[in-house]
Design an enzyme around this catalytic site. Structure first.
Site, PDB file in Angstrom:
ATOM      1  N   SER A  33       0.793  -1.270   0.078  1.00 32.52           N
ATOM      2  CA  SER A  33      -0.113  -0.130  -0.045  1.00 32.52           C
ATOM      3  C   SER A  33       0.859   1.209   0.014  1.00 32.52           C
ATOM      4  O   SER A  33       0.744   2.282  -0.729  1.00 32.52           O
ATOM      5  CB  SER A  33      -1.047   0.105   1.264  1.00 32.52           C
ATOM      6  OG  SER A  33      -1.988  -1.057   1.137  1.00 32.52           O
ATOM      7  N   ARG A  56       0.433   8.504   5.112  1.00 32.84           N
ATOM      8  CA  ARG A  56      -0.464   7.998   6.180  1.00 32.84           C
ATOM      9  C   ARG A  56      -2.048   8.610   5.841  1.00 32.84           C
ATOM     10  O   ARG A  56      -2.741   7.590   5.679  1.00 32.84           O
ATOM     11  CB  ARG A  56      -0.081   8.367   7.654  1.00 32.84           C
ATOM     12  CG  ARG A  56       0.976   7.320   8.074  1.00 32.84           C
ATOM     13  CD  ARG A  56       0.107   6.479   8.884  1.00 32.84           C
ATOM     14  NE  ARG A  56       1.268   5.212   9.397  1.00 32.84           N
ATOM     15  CZ  ARG A  56       0.651   4.067   9.680  1.00 32.84           C
ATOM     16  NH1 ARG A  56      -0.635   3.673  10.155  1.00 32.84           N
ATOM     17  NH2 ARG A  56       1.413   3.010  10.107  1.00 32.84           N
ATOM     18  N   HIS A  59      -3.170   7.019   2.720  1.00 27.06           N
ATOM     19  CA  HIS A  59      -3.478   5.655   2.985  1.00 27.06           C
ATOM     20  C   HIS A  59      -4.986   5.476   3.683  1.00 27.06           C
ATOM     21  O   HIS A  59      -5.678   4.658   3.493  1.00 27.06           O
ATOM     22  CB  HIS A  59      -2.460   4.965   3.981  1.00 27.06           C
ATOM     23  CG  HIS A  59      -2.878   3.655   4.214  1.00 27.06           C
ATOM     24  ND1 HIS A  59      -3.162   3.141   5.522  1.00 27.06           N
ATOM     25  CD2 HIS A  59      -2.600   2.555   3.491  1.00 27.06           C
ATOM     26  CE1 HIS A  59      -3.333   1.803   5.353  1.00 27.06           C
ATOM     27  NE2 HIS A  59      -2.997   1.380   4.342  1.00 27.06           N
TER      28      HIS A  59
END
Length: 227
Positions: A33, A56, A59
């Site tokens: 990812s 982050r 994500h």
């Protein structure tokens, strides 16, 4: 009543027949990812130390165009990480934000607080003619000094915080201000950029935001490693 067999709860369970080809290792899912995000996302316009935070957040929301709307104060990462390492609390506007903070990533066993359920909040909200989320910000009181604030739900909470700071309230170390929505969200975040009382900030311009983004930003600031 549960239909799970009684052999310590799960001993008789069997996995389903695998019919789809998919990755089952959590570590491998994370690795791929983050590699995909870095391959597909333009991070060049962000401060170098903020790129892990952006990864982050991408994500968390699945939107690789997010960095174009990110606004990150140049001192945000250093200020937030220093505060967390010194034991500062994380103050949030919503239980979902607090739930999204991964406690094991916090460097000093930091307290994560959402005070929506404080008994004083409903009466304050009624008396002031505002939302419970906004009233709860006032209940933070002296905890605000040096704290890391993460607002991911209510634009009224971010507006209220900015008004408190303008009135001389204790200054937090950093503000993650990413409330989501169609009424007041974009305006509150623009106000943070333009009139944030000199406090280092992170925000996402426009309507986008939310608890997952706020929590992911805290998690990235708590520990630099992506995984």
């Amino acid at each position: 009543m549960s239909d799970v067999p009684a052999d310590h709860g799960y001993g008789a369970l069997r996995p389903p027949t695998r019919r789809h080809d998919y990755v089952t290792s959590g570590d491998e899912i994370y690795r791929r990812s983050f590699a995909t995000i870095r391959a597909e996302t333009d991070l060049s316009g962000l401060p170098e130390d903020a790129r892990t935070v952006a990864v982050r957040m991408v994500h968390a929301c699945g939107q690789t165009d997010l960095p174009r709307d990110l606004r990150i104060h140049p001192d945000l990462v250093g200020a937030a990480r220093s505060a967390l390492r010194a034991g500062a609390p994380v103050l949030t506007d919503a239980h979902m934000v607090a739930a999204g903070v991964t406690r094991r990533r916090l460097p000093a066993g930091n307290e994560v607080l959402c005070l929506l359920d404080d008994p004083a909040v409903p009466e304050l909200a009624r008396r002031w003619g505002t939302t419970r989320s906004a009233a709860a910000v006032s209940v933070w009181g002296d905890r605000l000094a040096g704290a890391v604030v993460a607002i991911g739900n209510a634009p009224t909470a971010l507006f209220h915080l900015l008004e408190l700071l303008a009135d001389g309230a204790p200054r937090p170390a950093a503000v993650i201000g990413v409330p989501v929505g169609f009424i007041g969200a974009a305006e509150s975040k623009q106000a943070l950029v333009e009139d944030g009382a000199g406090v280092p900030y992170l925000t996402v311009l426009g309507r986008r935001g939310g608890s997952a983004m706020a929590g992911s930003a805290v998690n990235a600031l708590a520990r630099e490693e992506e995984l």
